[in-house]
Design a protein around this motif. Structure first.
Motif, PDB file in Angstrom:
ATOM      1  N   SER A  38       5.866  20.168 -21.418  1.00  0.00           N
ATOM      2  CA  SER A  38       5.352  19.366 -20.301  1.00  0.00           C
ATOM      3  C   SER A  38       4.830  18.011 -20.758  1.00  0.00           C
ATOM      4  N   GLU A  39       4.225  17.967 -21.944  1.00  0.00           N
ATOM      5  CA  GLU A  39       3.703  16.690 -22.444  1.00  0.00           C
ATOM      6  C   GLU A  39       4.850  15.746 -22.784  1.00  0.00           C
ATOM      7  N   TYR A  42       6.445  14.511 -19.495  1.00  0.00           N
ATOM      8  CA  TYR A  42       5.586  13.502 -18.850  1.00  0.00           C
ATOM      9  C   TYR A  42       5.797  12.137 -19.484  1.00  0.00           C
ATOM     10  N   LYS A  46       7.830   8.922 -17.738  1.00  0.00           N
ATOM     11  CA  LYS A  46       7.020   7.741 -17.462  1.00  0.00           C
ATOM     12  C   LYS A  46       7.582   6.507 -18.150  1.00  0.00           C
ATOM     13  N   GLN A 287      -1.831  18.772 -13.933  1.00  0.00           N
ATOM     14  CA  GLN A 287      -1.155  18.399 -15.178  1.00  0.00           C
ATOM     15  C   GLN A 287      -0.977  16.888 -15.313  1.00  0.00           C
ATOM     16  N   ASN A 288      -0.684  16.214 -14.213  1.00  0.00           N
ATOM     17  CA  ASN A 288      -0.518  14.763 -14.280  1.00  0.00           C
ATOM     18  C   ASN A 288      -1.812  14.071 -14.703  1.00  0.00           C
ATOM     19  N   TYR A 291      -2.456  14.663 -18.485  1.00  0.00           N
ATOM     20  CA  TYR A 291      -1.701  13.836 -19.416  1.00  0.00           C
ATOM     21  C   TYR A 291      -2.016  12.347 -19.252  1.00  0.00           C
TER      22      TYR A 291
END
Length: 472
Positions: A38-39, A42, A46, A287-288, A291
């Protein structure tokens, strides 16, 4: 109490992590530290949006991301995260995101209602006045003769109105109130306490549709007309206006700060501790946000370590820069000549030569302080100077006097009618200082590559290619 709060937060985070870990496998390890899928996703998404020119594939981004993590780890190993300056800056960025979450839309709505009720109570029933005026303006230092003349003018206009003239028409033609005359004298809706005392007293005494005899205030003689008198409009019709007021005055932030203060007092802890706990609890479920906060944390570390190891280090390495310049001189060429010197304006004709004599024989780097101390060392500026290395089209004086463009536009400077230049034309850079910004940038790039190679040896990575293959 503080320790209890910390344990509760850790419990929340641990629970959330244990649930989400099943669907969030490790995509790589950097220096032995696992990085969840997930990291990486992200960061990849982005930095690879549709507006990015140099978009990367997933495989290409792996190396960039790995180097990013290596640099952050180097900063952590250097204990840069313990610096007071770092923590202060990180908290400022983080709290900009966290503080607004201490309140919700219901809190803002309640504040809007409170503001409305407060205004409604202040105004009272029939407390709003829609008013117009015709003004014969008087200054504080006007003579008695002027006062009498203005009063007579006001009396005359009053008599015209009594005879049936239209108020708006007379206001447009004769009122000396610049803010209302063009609008027929209309001031608009006002409440008590917003106008001059004598004006307000006369306004309150009127009935809708009536106008007053001339009233003298500090600014002159007014003929006042009351157009309408009513109470404050219902909340629903004013809600959008009140909400706009709340946003403009940054009242949301004030509400959140007040909530933060109250929570800290209730829990007998510090505001800083409350924000830490709030950050942890939100990160556990969003989660957003998690991070984004990590991005602030790691990004500031990256900046600090890069500045120490590359940017500032390279810029201050004069010997290294000079050696790099000498080795790579041929790289720094110009397509056309440049003018190295000054373009300047003077108040007096005699200062044209004085400026040249001042800097003649001195190193180019010394010209600015020499000119400043010689010509502009007191309250009266004698010269205006632009110093640099000019190419065609960047300075009108240089274009006209050095590059022979007779149509070049020279900016005029008030009180500085004389213009001149002093310096020399170069076909190519003659010293590093002529292209220092480019040399520094290239030297930094070399140091960056060397540093990354060193970091690769210190911080090896392993990539789970099966998990990587699931990233789109």
């Amino acid at each position: 109490m503080r320790k209890t709060l910390a344990l509760l937060a850790l419990g929340i985070i641990g629970c959330a992590a244990s649930v989400s870990a099943q669907d969030d496998p490790i995509i790589m390890t950097v220096a032995g530290k696992p990085v969840p899928r997930s990291e990486f996703v992200y960061s990849f998404q982005k930095n690879n949006g549709e507006d990015v020119i140099d978009r990367k594939t997933v495989d290409e981004y792996v190396e960039l991301f790995a180097n990013y993590k290596r640099k952050v780890q180097a900063a952590l190993d250097a204990h840069l995260d313990t610096l007071t300056s770092y923590n202060k800056e990180f908290r400022q960025y983080r709290d900009q995101q966290i503080l607004p979450t201490l309140i919700n839309e219901a809190d803002v709505e309640a504040e809007a209602r409170r503001l409305y009720d407060e205004e409604n109570n202040r105004i009272g029933v029939n407390g709003l006045y829609d008013v117009s005026n015709i003004l014969m303006h008087v200054k504080q230092n006007d003579s008695e003769e002027v006062l009498k003349r203005k009063q007579m003018r006001a009396d005359s206009l009053y008599n015209v109105l009594v005879a049936g003239a239209d108020f708006e028409t007379i206001a447009k033609q004769y009122s000396e109130d610049p803010g209302t005359a063009s609008n027929g004298g209309r001031i608009g809706q006002v409440a008590r306490g917003q106008l001059l005392e004598k004006f307000e007293a006369a306004m309150i005494a009127l009935k809708p549709g009536e106008f007053s005899k001339p009233v003298q205030t500090e600014v002159g003689f007014h003929i006042i007309k009351l157009n309408e008198r009513k109470s404050l409009a219902p909340y629903d019709s004013l809600r959008n206006t009140i909400m706009a007021y709340i946003e403009k005055r940054n009242i949301r932030k004030a509400l959140a700060q007040n909530r933060l203060k109250n929570i800290a007092q209730q829990r007998n802890t510090t505001e800083e501790a409350v924000m830490d706990m709030r950050s942890d609890s939100i990160s556990a479920i969003d989660q957003n946000m998690k991070y984004l906060i990590k991005e602030y944390h790691d990004g500031l570390l990256l900046y600090e370590i890069s500045n120490r190891e590359v940017w500032e280090k390279a810029a201050k390495d004069e010997k290294g820069l000079e050696a790099f310049w000498k080795k790579n001189k041929k790289k720094y060429t110009w397509e056309e000549p440049r003018f190295k010197g000054i373009a300047y304006y003077t108040r007096n004709a005699e200062d044209i030569e004085a400026v040249k004599n001042c800097v003649m024989g001195h190193d180019f780097s010394e010209w600015a302080p020499l000119l400043r101390n010689t010509f502009n060392n007191d309250s009266v500026l004698r010269i205006r100077v632009e110093k640099g290395i000019f190419k065609k089209g960047t300075n009108g004086i240089v274009d006209r006097e050095i590059f022979g463009n007779s149509e070049a536009k020279v900016k005029e400077k008030k009180d500085f009618p004389y213009t001149a230049t002093y310096g020399k034309v170069l076909n190519a850079p003659e010293e590093m200082g002529d292209v220092k910004a480019l040399v520094v940038a290239d030297y930094q790039e070399i140091m960056e590559k060397s540093w990354i190679e060193e970091l690769k040896k210190r911080y090896p990575i392993t990539v789970n290619k099966e998990v990587l293959a699931t990233v789109k």
